[in-house]
Design a protein around this motif. Structure first.
Motif, mmCIF file in Angstrom:
data_model
loop_
_atom_site.group_PDB
_atom_site.id
_atom_site.type_symbol
_atom_site.label_atom_id
_atom_site.label_comp_id
_atom_site.label_asym_id
_atom_site.label_seq_id
_atom_site.Cartn_x
_atom_site.Cartn_y
_atom_site.Cartn_z
ATOM 1 N N PRO A 32 0.805 -1.231 0.000
ATOM 2 C CA PRO A 32 0.000 0.000 0.000
ATOM 3 C C PRO A 32 0.834 1.275 0.000
ATOM 4 C CG PRO A 32 -0.024 -1.046 2.164
ATOM 5 C CD PRO A 32 0.649 -2.001 1.233
ATOM 6 N N ASP A 33 2.062 1.199 0.477
ATOM 7 C CA ASP A 33 2.892 2.405 0.534
ATOM 8 C C ASP A 33 3.258 2.925 -0.856
ATOM 9 O OD1 ASP A 33 4.274 -0.102 0.467
ATOM 10 O OD2 ASP A 33 6.168 0.985 0.734
ATOM 11 N N LYS A 34 3.289 2.032 -1.868
ATOM 12 C CA LYS A 34 3.630 2.457 -3.232
ATOM 13 C C LYS A 34 2.402 2.898 -4.035
ATOM 14 C CE LYS A 34 7.903 -0.203 -3.639
ATOM 15 N NZ LYS A 34 8.690 -1.143 -4.459
ATOM 16 N N LYS A 35 1.212 2.695 -3.477
ATOM 17 C CA LYS A 35 -0.036 3.132 -4.100
ATOM 18 C C LYS A 35 -0.105 2.758 -5.593
ATOM 19 C CE LYS A 35 -0.428 7.031 -0.928
ATOM 20 N NZ LYS A 35 -0.581 8.513 -0.791
ATOM 21 N N PRO A 36 -0.101 1.450 -5.887
ATOM 22 C CA PRO A 36 -0.062 1.025 -7.289
ATOM 23 C C PRO A 36 -1.299 1.428 -8.094
ATOM 24 C CG PRO A 36 -0.419 -0.844 -5.840
ATOM 25 C CD PRO A 36 -0.087 0.295 -4.963
ATOM 26 N N PHE A 37 -2.465 1.488 -7.429
ATOM 27 C CA PHE A 37 -3.654 1.863 -8.200
ATOM 28 C C PHE A 37 -3.620 3.353 -8.538
ATOM 29 C CE2 PHE A 37 -8.178 2.719 -8.982
ATOM 30 C CZ PHE A 37 -8.437 1.705 -9.897
#
Length: 259
Positions: free
Chosen positions: A94-99
Motif C-alpha cells: 500500500p505504501d507504493k499506491k499502485p492503483f
C-alpha cells in the motif's frame, strides 16, 4: 385387252390401299390426355437448381497488424498490466499506491490511450469478422486482463507485486516520446514485443536448414585383437631328489701277521 386393263386397275387399287394402311400402322399411338399434359409441363428443376445460392461467407480476420495497430496493442498491454497491478497489489504494497499509479498514467496519457483504442477498433472493423467492433475490442481487453491475472497467480502475488509495481512506477514517468519508442520502435526499445498478431510488412520465411559439409574423421582402425597366449600350465616341480645314502665302506680284511 379390256379384261387385262381391269385386272391391272384392281391390283393398283389394292397396292395403294395396302400402302396407306401400312403408313397408318406405322404412326405412333396418340398419347393420352394425362400424358399430353405431363409432356406440356416444363422440365422439373434439378436438385442443384432448387438449392438456393448460399450467401458469401464473411471474410476472415486479417492475420496481421499494420504498424499503428501493432503499436496500439502494445499500449493496451501496458495500460492493462498497470490496471491489474493496481488492483492486485494495492493491499500488498500500500505504501507504493499502485492503483494511484495506474490512474495517474491514464490521465496523463489520455489522448494516446484513446487513439490506441480507436486504432484497434478500426482493425476489428477492417477485419469484417462480424459483430460489433467495439464489443470485440472490449472482449480482447477483458481476455488480456485475465491473462495477466493468471500470470500473477502463477508467479505468486507477493513475488508478482515485488517486481511489477516498480514497472508501474517507471511507466508513470515515461514521456510521450518514450512511449512511442516503447510501443512502436522495437529495435530501440530493446524489447521483444508480444502481440496477438504479427506485423503485415514483416515477412518471415522459414526455409530448410542449410546443408553444412562436415568433414568426417576417418574411422579409427579397429584395435587388433589381443592375442592372449594361453598360459602354459606351470611345470610340475621336480620332486626333490632323495639324498643318496652314504654306504659305509666295508673295511678291508685285516691281515694278521703270524709271528
Amino acid at each position: 385387252m379390256s379384261r387385262q386393263r381391269a385386272a391391272l386397275r384392281l391390283s393398283l387399287k389394292a397396292l395403294t390401299g395396302a400402302a396407306v394402311l401400312g403408313a397408318l400402322l406405322a404412326l405412333p399411338a396418340p398419347a393420352s390426355a394425362a400424358a399430353a399434359k405431363e409432356a406440356a409441363k416444363p422440365p422439373a428443376k434439378t436438385a442443384a437448381a432448387k438449392a438456393r445460392p448460399t450467401k458469401a461467407s464473411t471474410p476472415a480476420a486479417p492475420a496481421c497488424y499494420n504498424r499503428a495497430e501493432h503499436a496500439a496493442e502494445q499500449m493496451m498491454r501496458l495500460h492493462t498490466e498497470m490496471m491489474v497491478v493496481g488492483l492486485t497489489c494495492r493491499t500488498v504494497v500500500p505504501d507504493k499506491k499502485p492503483f494511484d499509479l495506474y490512474q495517474d498514467f491514464s490521465i496523463k496519457n489520455r489522448a494516446l490511450l484513446s487513439n490506441s483504442e480507436a486504432s484497434l477498433i478500426s482493425y476489428y472493423k477492417r477485419a469484417g469478422s462480424g459483430g460489433n467492433a467495439t464489443r470485440q475490442f472490449d472482449m480482447f481487453r477483458t481476455e488480456l486482463a485475465n491473462e495477466i491475472s493468471r500470470r500473477a497467480s502463477t508467479i505468486g502475488i507477493a513475488q508478482y507485486c515485488a517486481n511489477f509495481v516498480d514497472r508501474s512506477v517507471a511507466a508513470k514517468d515515461l514521456t510521450p516520446e518514450d512511449l512511442r519508442i516503447l510501443t512502436a520502435d522495437e529495435k530501440n526499445a530493446g524489447l521483444m514485443h508480444l502481440a496477438s498478431r504479427p506485423l503485415c510488412d514483416v515477412k518471415v520465411v522459414s526455409g530448410p536448414d542449410p546443408v553444412i559439409a562436415v568433414a568426417q574423421a576417418a574411422p579409427a582402425p579397429a584395435a587388433p585383437k589381443a592375442t592372449v597366449a594361453k598360459a602354459k600350465a606351470p611345470a610340475k616341480a621336480a620332486a626333490p631328489a632323495k639324498p643318496k645314502q652314504k654306504v659305509a665302506a666295508v673295511p678291508a680284511k685285516q691281515s694278521v701277521a703270524v709271528r
